[in-house]
Enzyme design. Structure first.
Site, PDB file in Angstrom:
ATOM      1  CE  LYS A 172      -5.300   2.012   2.424  1.00 29.14           C
ATOM      2  NZ  LYS A 172      -4.192   1.277   3.074  1.00 29.14           N
ATOM      3  CG  ASP A 183      -1.998  -1.057   1.192  1.00 31.64           C
ATOM      4  OD1 ASP A 183      -1.798  -2.081   0.481  1.00 31.64           O
ATOM      5  OD2 ASP A 183      -3.025  -0.893   1.867  1.00 31.64           O
ATOM      6  CE  LYS A 236      -6.971  -1.203   2.647  1.00 25.69           C
ATOM      7  NZ  LYS A 236      -5.624  -1.671   3.006  1.00 25.69           N
TER       8      LYS A 236
END
Lengths: 489, 305, 317
Positions: free
Chosen positions: B205, B142, B241
């Site tokens: 995300k 991430d 996400k």
């Protein structure tokens, strides 16, 4: 060795969410309804009643009185009496307090009214709960406050009420239309005889109960039920001073003819065939949502529905693809299910009319697209429909269909689309989607329509005037301008 | 010159404008869906299975990470048939510990990298941190974008950086954190989404969880629509996400409805959708127990790990 | 030059004009009274005329007996002119209305003369002309103000900016007052064009001279061709066309004939014209002018646009 922990559980596609029905228990519907005249529920002199049904199931909900000429006369006399002896001369502040009270009582009974609106009219409970009924209460609340402030609305003039207002309303927003009519009329000191549409009388009769309970002086608001003949008797009654009508352009013209040679005043809110215009620099996803909202809100039974979509050529393919995708997620079916997006068509007659236009569209060579869904076996339902390959000369792009049917045409230049958008006898509303401010104002200035939504669509508010140009009628409802319809100087 | 694996900067002029009010209205409309009965149970189970159970604190210890991993595997042993979460999400230094703890369960290990959460580190540090995380066994990385550069209009820098990290990831899947709370407008969120996807993101995300606002329904809608348009244009699927601020099952179900109605069933699994959350799992478990027993639940009966 | 009062100047001017005529026995040149369409002065396409007479029955002039085809041409001219006139700056319209007043002032004597010929007393004629000039000034001033009076910014509950403004309704057909040949005419034309509409006007049948001469004033006043079109002829003959033409947006009728009103209302229903009746209006009085008369040929347009204010935004429905 890695274990796969990815669930392939189906969440259910949009159309298959588990049923989430609104409870009917909130709604008490009598087996029979009388006429509301002079503060009381009176049996009709006609002695006749007609059935009112649930268009989603075709079940009978109740039977309501059919007012004949003598009943109309009784109602007008009651209104005249209340006008001359009570209401006209009551201080505005006191009139206002009655109207405030009605607004509050509507809020208290909002869920019941929403359920009945949906049962009787076929619109999704989500819409009657989140849109119709709140707007009804807000409308009364808004105009209540005007009752003692009228001289501020008309500089250098002393506004006076007109007298008895005959108000005839349609079936697409039954209670909301009643509110749009009654609230400004009684706030300005007029008294009212209201006739709801014959297919959707129940919420108006519930409103009569609320009005009775509110203690509003008898005769200020009278609500009588019936079909075209009742409406005609009301329009032609010699002791009526004002006619406010919302409905078809055809009937509107009939009314204008009928009042010829009388001193009656009219406001007419009639049909439409609104252009909704998407430019290539528009916020496309919001525009697509605006188109969906513009044409499928209330099954397309909306006079200001954005039924003619014009898309700039360079984004035509993208817009059509997204519209089709979005159609896949629209849930058509039981109006009482909280997840339903498109409920029942209001009547068999209206469904037949819509289907007639679907046939016409195909016969004219337009390409019809509907999502592959199953409609309920009973009741009146129509799939959301879009037509591409449409010409300006096609009947489906000229005539008001009043159903969930959209036509799509492309355009290249601003001037071209302005010309096409204005090329209609109607002029109620229009939509413009572009990110460019100067283009918005160019369009909103040149579109000949009473309400223009830029980067939004189908927004309504009690403070905002609503009404059309050209054959969409005259007069405004809502806001300060809505007072005009009910005063003289 | 960064090798971008053949990825090409998107034509930003084609990035559509976003009308904020329209997005908020659409998101609000989605929350009007009433999710009941078996759809609700399915949705709750799916929610559990989409969670990236996360701990990203300076005070994280091996013990804390192990506890969290145990929770990831055993959400509620008294409720048979529950899925595991999708992944555990930790700092690079904890990847090794986490990897061992979840071995054989199919639970993935995700590691933040690239100077998380601010992204204020040199290019070399970002690359080496990414490589370290992957070497330690991270299945997913991430990363954060350089918001300062993005806001300064240096889109090529942002694009190149993402492409370079993607390359450094090797087989690990790359989630690109836009930190939408710092981008502020939906127009910028959309533009950043497009840049990230064209640069090779496997997921986009919303947030680090360290900035408010974190994930919201409207910003997620904007990103889901970007993913759909990218799929239209390239045929490639990208995951989504939302992270931060999602702690209630009702809200999680709204997200699933949105996912369902914008992207459809293909995306309705943890290959393509994750919740970055730490306390959501317990609320979902409470709801599931309530559905099962008919009794409203109390927090004290669900373990805090 | 000594200071002279108005009457002296008028008398001397009259004498100056008479003297050479008498001396040379010059034949007076009579005016041909023509109609006014699209900024031009054609004769009626029908070739028909009627004789306008004074109260004693003396012939005043041959006047065009306009036909429905003249009306049709006039509507085409008015529709064509509407695009430009309706979208001009209100300030510009105000200047042009003021210019009409200037031109009328300059031809005051001619109008007084015609009004007297048509039966008015000298003093009344003078008063009517002066009031007509003042009425134009009155509406010249309103051109860029009535919008503010009738506009509103509406405080809607959603996250939108919403405002309502008046816009001209389009082409207005006007059946002008029969008895008030000039003031009545000016009083019904001025509010219509001040608001950005264009119009086709039928002047008084029995007193047609003022209408035609007023057209000459318009023609020299920077008023674009087609904004005002003036016909002369029989109301009974032309009124039905004024009411049922599908490209006319509104109809003004000045009179109290109930049968006529009924006919007009019924015909107007064909395309839902806005119908405005001015009966028993004393155009000489203060009631003869008002911004509310401008509002009679205006539409209210409401425009919505979102405001980026996430906190205030709610679902549309």
């Amino acid at each position: 060795m890695e274990k796969n922990n990815t669930l392939k559980l189906k969440f259910e596609s949009a159309r298959k969410y588990a049923p989430a029905p609104e409870s009917r228990s909130a709604a008490k519907i009598n087996a029979q309804y009388e006429l509301f005249i002079n503060g009381r529920f009176e049996k009709p002199l006609s002695g006749k009643y007609f059935d009112t049904i649930n268009p989603a199931t075709e079940e009978k909900l109740s039977q309501v009185a059919e007012a004949n000429d003598a009943d109309v006369d009784r109602a007008v006399k009651a209104a005249r009496n209340a006008y001359e002896n009570v209401w006209r001369d009551m201080p505005g502040a006191e009139r206002g307090k009655y109207i405030f009270r009605i607004a509050r009582m509507i809020q208290e009974r909002a869920r019941e009214l929403a359920v009945i609106e949906t049962l009787n009219g076929g619109k999704p409970i989500r819409e009657s709960r989140d849109f119709d009924i709140p707007v009804v209460a807000n409308h009364f609340f808004y105009y209540a406050g005007w009752a003692d402030k009228l001289e501020y609305a008309f500089p250098n003039r002393r506004p006076q009420p007109l007298g008895v207002a005959a108000q005839i309303i349609p079936w697409n927003f039954p209670l909301m239309m009643a509110a749009w009519k009654i609230a400004p009329a009684i706030a300005t000191g007029n008294t009212v005889v209201l006739k709801p549409a014959e297919t959707t009388p129940l919420t108006a009769l519930k409103l009569a109960e609320i009005i009775q309970e509110s203690g509003l002086p008898p005769g200020v608001v009278n609500i009588i039920t019936g079909a075209g003949a009742t409406g005609s008797a009301l329009v032609n009654h010699p002791d009526v001073n004002k006619i406010a009508f919302t409905g078809s352009t055809e009937v509107g013209k009939h009314i204008q003819r009928a009042i010829g040679g009388t001193a009656k005043r009219t406001t007419l809110e009639l049909g439409g065939k609104a252009a909704n215009i998407i430019f290539d620099d528009a916020p496309i996803d919001q525009a697509v949502e605006g188109v969906i909202n513009g044409i499928f809100f209330n099954q397309g039974h909306v006079c200001c529905a954005g039924s003619r979509l014009y898309v700039q050529e360079s984004v035509l393919g993208e817009v059509i693809r997204k519209l089709k995708d979005r159609l896949e997620t629209l849930i058509v079916g039981d109006p009482m299910d909280k997840n339903t997006d498109i409920g029942a068509i209001n009547s068999r007659q209206q469904l037949e009319n819509i289907n007639k236009y679907l046939d016409i569209g195909r016969a004219e060579g337009a390409e019809m697209y509907q999502p592959d869904i199953e409609l309920p076996g009973k009741g009146f339902f129509c799939k959301p429909t879009i037509f591409t390959n449409v010409a300006q000369s096609n009947r489906i792009s000229q005539e008001e269909i009043f159903g969930p049917v959209l036509t799509i045409q492309s355009f290249r230049t601003d001037d071209e689309v302005i010309e096409k958008a204005n090329n209609s006898p109607y002029g109620l509303s229009a939509g413009v989607w572009t990110d460019k401010g100067s283009k918005i104002f160019n369009l909103t200035t040149k579109l000949r329509a009473g309400v223009v939504w830029a980067n939004t669509y189908n927004q309504f508010d009690p403070t905002s005037p609503f009404g059309g140009y050209k054959e969409s009628g005259y007069g405004r409802e809502g806001g300060l301008h809505g007072l005009n319809a009910y005063v003289k100087f | 010159m960064v090798d971008t694996n053949g990825a090409a900067m998107p034509l930003l002029m084609r990035t559509p404008r976003i009308d904020q009010v329209g997005v908020v209205e659409r998101a609000a409309r989605i929350t009007k869906r009433s999710i009941k009965k078996e759809t609700k149970v399915n949705g709750l189970l799916l929610t559990l299975n989409m969670i990236d159970l996360t701990t990203l604190e300076g005070k994280d210890s091996e013990g804390k990470v192990k506890q969290m991993c145990y929770k990831a595997k055993h959400l509620l042993d008294t409720y048979p048939g529950l899925p595991t979460v999708a992944a555990v999400c930790v700092y690079p230094a904890m990847v090794h510990t986490a990897k061992k703890a979840v071995e054989g369960t199919g639970i993935r290990v995700a590691s933040v990298a690239t100077g998380f959460p601010s992204g204020q580190a040199s290019h070399e540090v970002k690359i080496s941190e990414t490589k370290f995380a992957v070497e330690q066994g991270a299945d997913e990385v991430d990363m954060v974008i350089s918001r300062g550069k993005f806001l300064a209009g240096e889109y090529n820098f942002v694009f190149d950086e993402i492409a370079a990290i993607k390359e450094a990831c090797g087989n690990a899947r790359l989630k690109v954190i836009l930190e939408t709370g710092e981008l502020v407008t939906f127009d910028k969120v959309r533009r950043a989404s497009d840049i990230a996807m064209y640069a090779g993101a496997d997921f986009i995300k919303t947030s680090t969880g360290k900035v408010t606002p974190a994930a919201t329904l409207p910003v997620t809608l904007v990103m889901l629509e970007a993913i759909r348009d990218f799929h239209y244009d390239t045929g490639r699927m990208v995951g989504m996400k939302p992270a931060g601020g999602i702690s209630k099952s009702k809200l999680a179900l709204h997200y699933l409805v949105m996912l369902n109605e914008v992207l459809g069933e293909e995306w309705m699994n943890n290959q393509w959708f994750r919740f970055g959350a730490s306390s959501l799992a317990n609320d979902v478990l409470m709801q599931l127990m309530k559905e099962k027993t008919g009794v409203y639940q109390g927090k004290d009966y669900f373990s805090l790990d | 030059m000594s200071v002279k009062n108005k009457e002296t100047i008028a008398a001397e001017t009259e004498a100056d004009m008479r003297q050479p005529e008498e001396a040379s026995r010059r034949l007076e040149v009579l005016k041909t009274y023509k109609i006014f369409i699209g900024g031009k002065f054609p004769r009626t396409e029908s070739g028909r005329y009627y004789v306008a007479q004074d109260e004693a029955g003396h012939k005043l002039a041959n006047v065009c007996l306009s036909s429905r085809k003249d009306f049709r041409e006039a509507v085409v001219a008015a529709r064509t002119a509407f695009g430009d006139w309706g979208s001009r700056a209100a300030f510009n319209r105000g200047q042009i209305l003021y210019r009409i007043a200037e031109m009328l002032e300059g031809r005051k004597l001619q109008f007084i003369d015609e009004l007297v010929k048509q039966g008015a007393g000298q003093a009344a004629a003078g008063q009517e002309v002066e009031q007509s000039i003042d009425r134009l000034i009155y509406y010249a001033g309103w051109c860029d103000k009535f919008q503010q009076l009738f506009s509103s910014v509406n405080p809607v509950a959603t996250s939108h900016f919403n405002f309502s403004v008046p816009e001209p309704t389009g082409v207005v057909s006007i059946l002008a007052p029969q008895d008030s040949a000039l003031l009545g005419l000016v009083s019904v034309i001025a509010p219509v064009i001040a608001g950005g509409n264009t119009c086709v006007v039928l002047g008084s049948y029995s007193k047609p001279l003022s209408a035609v001469t007023f057209a000459e004033v318009l023609s020299t006043s920077d008023v674009p061709g087609g904004v005002v079109n003036i016909l002369t002829g029989k109301m009974e003959e032309l009124a039905p066309y004024f009411a049922d033409h599908m490209d006319v947006n509104a109809l003004v009728y000045c009179g109290d004939d109930m049968e006529m009103k009924k006919l007009l209302q019924q015909k107007a229903a064909l395309n839902l014209k806005r119908v405005v009746f001015y009966d028993h209006v004393d155009w000489m009085s203060a009631n003869g002018q008002s911004p509310y008369l401008i509002a009679d040929s205006q539409e209210i347009k409401t425009t919505w646009h979102p405001i980026e204010n996430i906190g205030g935004a709610k679902a549309g429905y």
